[in-house]
Design a protein around this motif. Structure first.
Motif: not given
Lengths: 336, 336
Positions: A44-49, A149-151, B46-48
């Motif tokens: 699934a897409p990862v919204k963080r670095p 990376a969440r922080r 990565v948003k996808r």
């Protein structure tokens, strides 16, 4: 034209079938859209670095097979990668595994190795999403790990003169355990078991790294894989800084003292502890940090200017660098 | 206490210094927040959906060193992974590389290998964000690749009875090239050069895969790494389907016909072509698909029900499966 039964057309169980069997116990996690068995795994897409790392354990270089239960080997192959995620203050998400296996290795060994790896993955809340198996002359387990990376991200290049240098846990235990396994040092009872266990079954400091990533400013950090002295050098190189280290402050375990004595040389030079070394700005006490990180933390020195070099102070080995300058992965253990 | 000069405290150039040198030519791309040199590489979010794959090339199993210029070896190690991204219809983003190198390998070889890998990465618009180097008895290059799905994801498990089966390019060329390199088949002039080149320097069908991913419904697809017959079997297994393949329709190059003849057995069984095999629903003609994908496409059969098995039709080898059932990576080339 009659169709041939498919079973006859199939080659003997090869890579595809073996991986499918090894991964049969894997339930795709909530992040995994498509697990092992296709050309790629899909996450699934990862919204963080994203954090990405790769590391390898090679027979005859990093280990000898008789030392390890197969499960422990699988677990350690994952742990050394988790340690890199810990050193960046991240959360592991998914891994892919490349196994290079000699023809003589029994399938049961590989299954048990994978079982250990899977269990370690479950414990670290990450999905093993794919793999590749190939023939080779020596057993090698290569793991690539993706985290997020969440922080803040803990880096090597952010240490500044005046920062205090801390280390988690105790150091030198894994190197002492290795010496015992190699028959180059003797130890007995609980000390022996503890030191060997620290080499065979190290702990990655994921939680500690994640909590460091919440501090402001985020400390510079590195994990101790090559040895304290060498890894400190990597961090200081990246930060263009020097340091003063108090040899008497290096945290040594009771087992280390029993087997090796009070000389911290092996603790400075020996690798594979997978503890975290970090440089915190401000007036942190070891007690405060120990509580915050959930692991014992010791202060071992402070960051200086690059022109100050790296100085070792303290009663035992004033001003002298340790003879063993760290575990260089390019030198084979077999040749040492 | 005088500080020691840092140069004296450093070990001889090891993993860290070597990787830093190898990666010196790498400019972090726009997706890379932190490139090689820290515990992890850091990529922008990565948003996808993410695609992840890992693959390895081992000396004595996948190649012999004298066959390859080091640059070509680096390029092929990346290409075989790009092919997995192509087979999913994705875009490559970043890779990490694990090099296992024998003590006897000259540093120059590694630098040239990395140069080839970097050039291939630039051509595919992906960043090499990190690496690891370790000692080993045989040279092995393991690449883990992260990509993204911008359209549909091509899977192995979506073929349905009635789908037409197509393949890009020509097949069997790499296997013929390998036979020539091994001295098990003779060929001359342009045919010889072409076939060897197809083994040493295969092309990943990234653009073709990306364009397939825009079709509705997205075709089932797989890349031809183990050999057409075996890879077709993987796809049909995943889809719980059978197939009818026309042996006379297997696309053979003029060079293949010159060196091997008109028998498609090696084309069915031989691996490492890195072409795409896909199953399209509806009335697609090879000409339409060739234009759409930007590469020659041939129709080789159609998907049947699982109970129909896999049938080979056509003049040459009616109803018989090829003797060589594909390139099984668990069998060493040295032992065949």
């Amino acid at each position: 034209l009659p169709g041939l039964p498919r079973s006859k057309e199939k080659p003997p169980p090869g890579e595809f079938e073996l991986i499918a069997r090894l991964c049969a116990g894997l339930k795709p996690g909530r992040r995994t859209i498509l697990g092992p068995g296709d050309d790629c795994a899909v996450l699934a897409p990862v919204k963080r670095p994203l954090l990405v790392t790769i590391d390898s354990m090679v027979e005859g270089v990093h280990f000898r097979r008789p030392w390890f239960r197969p499960e422990a080997l699988g677990r350690k192959a994952l742990t050394v990668n988790l340690s890199d995620i810990a050193a960046c203050g991240g959360w592991p998400l998914a891994s892919v595994v490349n196994l290079a296996i000699p023809a003589t290795l029994e399938p049961r060994f590989i299954e048990r190795l994978y079982a250990g790896l899977r269990r370690a993955a479950v414990a670290a809340e990450l999905d093993v999403v794919g793999g590749n198996i190939t023939r080779a002359s020596a057993l090698a387990i290569t793991v690539a790990l993706i985290g997020e990376a969440r922080r803040s991200i803990l880096r090597r290049d952010t240490a500044r003169p005046g920062d205090q240098i801390f280390v988690t846990g105790t150091v030198g235990d894994a190197a002492a355990g290795l010496k015992i396994l190699e028959g180059r040092r003797r130890a007995r009872g609980a000390a022996r078991r503890f030191l060997i266990e620290r080499f065979l079954n190290p702990t990655s400091r994921l939680r500690a790294g994640q909590r460091l990533a919440a501090m402001r400013p985020a400390p510079a950090a590195i994990d101790l894989s090559d040895g304290l002295w060498q890894d400190l050098g990597h961090l200081l190189d990246a930060s263009h800084a020097g340091a003063e280290i108090d040899a008497d402050a290096i945290p040594l375990s009771a087992a280390y003292r029993a087997a090796i004595g009070d000389d911290p040389e092996l603790a400075l030079g020996g690798g594979e502890d997978y503890e975290l070394l970090f440089c915190a700005r401000g007036r942190w006490s070891p007690a405060e940090l120990s509580q915050r990180l959930g692991v014992a933390v010791h202060r071992i020195g402070r960051v200086m200017r690059a022109s100050d070099g790296i100085r070792l102070t303290g009663g035992t080995r004033r001003g002298r660098a340790p003879r063993t300058a760290g575990w260089d992965q390019l030198r084979s253990r077999d040749s040492k």
